[in-house]
Design a protein around this motif. Structure first.
Motif, PDB file in Angstrom:
ATOM      1  N   UNK A  54      38.736  40.781  63.653  1.00 40.76           N
ATOM      2  CA  UNK A  54      38.725  40.992  62.204  1.00 40.76           C
ATOM      3  C   UNK A  54      38.216  39.720  61.542  1.00 40.76           C
ATOM      4  N   UNK A  55      37.226  39.896  60.679  1.00 44.89           N
ATOM      5  CA  UNK A  55      36.685  38.786  59.896  1.00 44.89           C
ATOM      6  C   UNK A  55      36.891  39.150  58.439  1.00 44.89           C
ATOM      7  N   UNK A  56      37.546  38.274  57.686  1.00 42.97           N
ATOM      8  CA  UNK A  56      37.812  38.594  56.288  1.00 42.97           C
ATOM      9  C   UNK A  56      37.515  37.417  55.375  1.00 42.97           C
ATOM     10  N   UNK A  57      37.014  37.758  54.197  1.00 45.65           N
ATOM     11  CA  UNK A  57      36.839  36.774  53.131  1.00 45.65           C
ATOM     12  C   UNK A  57      38.230  36.459  52.586  1.00 45.65           C
ATOM     13  N   UNK A  58      38.435  35.252  52.111  1.00 41.09           N
ATOM     14  CA  UNK A  58      39.727  34.869  51.541  1.00 41.09           C
ATOM     15  C   UNK A  58      39.864  35.362  50.108  1.00 41.09           C
ATOM     16  N   UNK A  59      38.883  35.079  49.284  1.00 48.94           N
ATOM     17  CA  UNK A  59      39.004  35.376  47.850  1.00 48.94           C
ATOM     18  C   UNK A  59      38.488  36.775  47.539  1.00 48.94           C
ATOM     19  N   UNK A  82      39.714  36.079  61.960  1.00 46.31           N
ATOM     20  CA  UNK A  82      38.845  34.990  61.506  1.00 46.31           C
ATOM     21  C   UNK A  82      38.792  35.036  59.987  1.00 46.31           C
ATOM     22  N   UNK A  83      38.976  33.889  59.346  1.00 45.75           N
ATOM     23  CA  UNK A  83      38.962  33.809  57.882  1.00 45.75           C
ATOM     24  C   UNK A  83      37.688  33.114  57.414  1.00 45.75           C
ATOM     25  N   UNK A  84      37.045  33.712  56.406  1.00 44.49           N
ATOM     26  CA  UNK A  84      35.865  33.128  55.770  1.00 44.49           C
ATOM     27  C   UNK A  84      36.197  32.810  54.324  1.00 44.49           C
ATOM     28  N   UNK A  85      35.710  31.706  53.841  1.00 45.01           N
ATOM     29  CA  UNK A  85      35.837  31.443  52.409  1.00 45.01           C
ATOM     30  C   UNK A  85      34.723  30.514  51.959  1.00 45.01           C
ATOM     31  N   UNK A  86      34.294  30.720  50.735  1.00 46.13           N
ATOM     32  CA  UNK A  86      33.254  29.885  50.148  1.00 46.13           C
ATOM     33  C   UNK A  86      33.843  28.680  49.443  1.00 46.13           C
ATOM     34  N   UNK A  87      35.157  28.568  49.469  1.00 48.93           N
ATOM     35  CA  UNK A  87      35.842  27.497  48.752  1.00 48.93           C
ATOM     36  C   UNK A  87      36.626  26.646  49.741  1.00 48.93           C
ATOM     37  N   UNK A  88      36.614  25.353  49.522  1.00 51.01           N
ATOM     38  CA  UNK A  88      37.385  24.449  50.393  1.00 51.01           C
ATOM     39  C   UNK A  88      38.824  24.415  49.900  1.00 51.01           C
ATOM     40  N   UNK A  89      39.536  25.479  50.124  1.00 48.82           N
ATOM     41  CA  UNK A  89      40.910  25.638  49.654  1.00 48.82           C
ATOM     42  C   UNK A  89      41.860  25.400  50.826  1.00 48.82           C
ATOM     43  N   UNK A 108      31.848  29.960  54.030  1.00 48.34           N
ATOM     44  CA  UNK A 108      30.749  30.793  53.576  1.00 48.34           C
ATOM     45  C   UNK A 108      29.757  29.894  52.854  1.00 48.34           C
ATOM     46  N   UNK A 109      28.501  30.162  52.868  1.00 50.81           N
ATOM     47  CA  UNK A 109      27.882  31.267  53.613  1.00 50.81           C
ATOM     48  C   UNK A 109      27.882  30.967  55.112  1.00 50.81           C
ATOM     49  N   UNK A 110      28.112  32.010  55.916  1.00 51.64           N
ATOM     50  CA  UNK A 110      28.187  31.845  57.352  1.00 51.64           C
ATOM     51  C   UNK A 110      26.790  31.785  57.951  1.00 51.64           C
TER      52      UNK A 110
END
Length: 156
Positions: A54-59, A82-89, A108-110
């Motif tokens: 499973x790959x998911x966006x955070x926001x 697997x977690x994806x995010x465009x923000x360094x949170x 992100x972008x991956x």
């Protein structure tokens, strides 16, 4: 790495439709790809299918990636996450590790190469863990049978 007869099943969750289209176009020949535009839609997919990665966006609206992964764990603990995010949170990353029990975190972008390598590594862990669980189950059964035989021998 693929199973002998089937492709690795991957679920990609993102609230941006263009990301879903891009992911599917990139990986559909190599993997069996499911996509979902929301956490609730993805939960239905997990309930109805055997998902390995499973790959998911955070926001995302309604449910963050971490919240979605927490729900997935209640349904099925097996898929690698697997977690994806465009923000360094960093808070989200910490929550993802502690609550969503993620395998890996990507920005992100991956990049196609990095994401593909991460999927491959995640599947290797998934397959090894599954094999260990099967071996453990067989050992448990053998142990029960031995205990039964021993009890029978002691009683006779």
């Amino acid at each position: 790495m693929e199973n002998k007869n089937t492709k690795i099943t991957v679920l990609y969750v993102d609230d941006e439709e263009n990301n879903l289209v891009s992911f599917k176009a990139t990986f559909r020949l190599k993997y069996k790809v499911y996509t979902a535009i929301s956490g609730s839609e993805a939960i239905d997919i997990v309930k109805e299918n055997r998902i390995e990665i499973i790959i998911t966006d955070q926001r995302m609206p309604e449910m963050t990636g971490v919240e979605f992964l927490e729900e997935v764990i209640k349904i099925d603990t097996e898929p690698m996450r697997i977690l994806l995010t465009g923000y360094a949170d960093m808070g989200a990353v910490i929550d993802a590790v502690n609550k969503g029990k993620i395998f890996h975190y990507l920005n992100k972008p991956w990049s196609e190469e990095e994401l593909d390598e991460t999927i491959q590594r995640a599947y290797e862990v998934y397959a090894k863990r599954k094999k260990l669980l099967e071996t453990y189950s067989k050992l448990e059964l053998s142990n029960e049978q031995l205990e039964f035989l021993l009890r029978q021998k002691l009683l006779s």
